[in-house]
Design a protein around this motif. Sequence first.
Motif, mmCIF file in Angstrom:
data_model
loop_
_atom_site.group_PDB
_atom_site.id
_atom_site.type_symbol
_atom_site.label_atom_id
_atom_site.label_comp_id
_atom_site.label_asym_id
_atom_site.label_seq_id
_atom_site.Cartn_x
_atom_site.Cartn_y
_atom_site.Cartn_z
ATOM 1 N N TYR A 128 117.102 44.980 -12.791
ATOM 2 C CA TYR A 128 117.363 44.399 -14.106
ATOM 3 C C TYR A 128 116.049 44.107 -14.837
ATOM 4 N N CYS B 36 118.323 42.250 -9.167
ATOM 5 C CA CYS B 36 117.418 41.467 -10.009
ATOM 6 C C CYS B 36 116.159 42.263 -10.369
ATOM 7 N N ARG B 37 115.578 42.916 -9.391
ATOM 8 C CA ARG B 37 114.376 43.723 -9.648
ATOM 9 C C ARG B 37 114.701 44.891 -10.586
ATOM 10 N N GLU C 170 118.794 40.897 -4.642
ATOM 11 C CA GLU C 170 117.375 41.052 -4.988
ATOM 12 C C GLU C 170 117.123 42.414 -5.635
#
Length: 99
Positions: free
Chosen positions: A26, A23-24, A20
């Motif tokens: 990115y 992803c954040r 997570e």
Amino acid sequence: MAVRCAPKGLLTVLDHGVLERWCRSYALYRKYAKKVEAGDVEQCHPESGMRSLTPTVTMMIQAHKMMLQCEKELGFSPSARNKVKVEVKDDEEANAFLE
């Protein structure tokens, strides 16, 4: 994309938090990179006339650093993958995130 491209058997449900964060980071990196690509790179201080990087560039660099840290933990880089040994039996699910 990250889950599908991860080496077979590498990720488990326990990796959720790190994935997570990646992803954040990115998403933030892409957001700031678009602004930098559009020209938000330098600023001129009105009092001194000195030029410096904008806060957008600084935030993009910080997001990139967080991504790199997470990639090392998740085995996403070639050197990190070389250090990880994963054994997956034929009857085991290859990636718990894809269930």
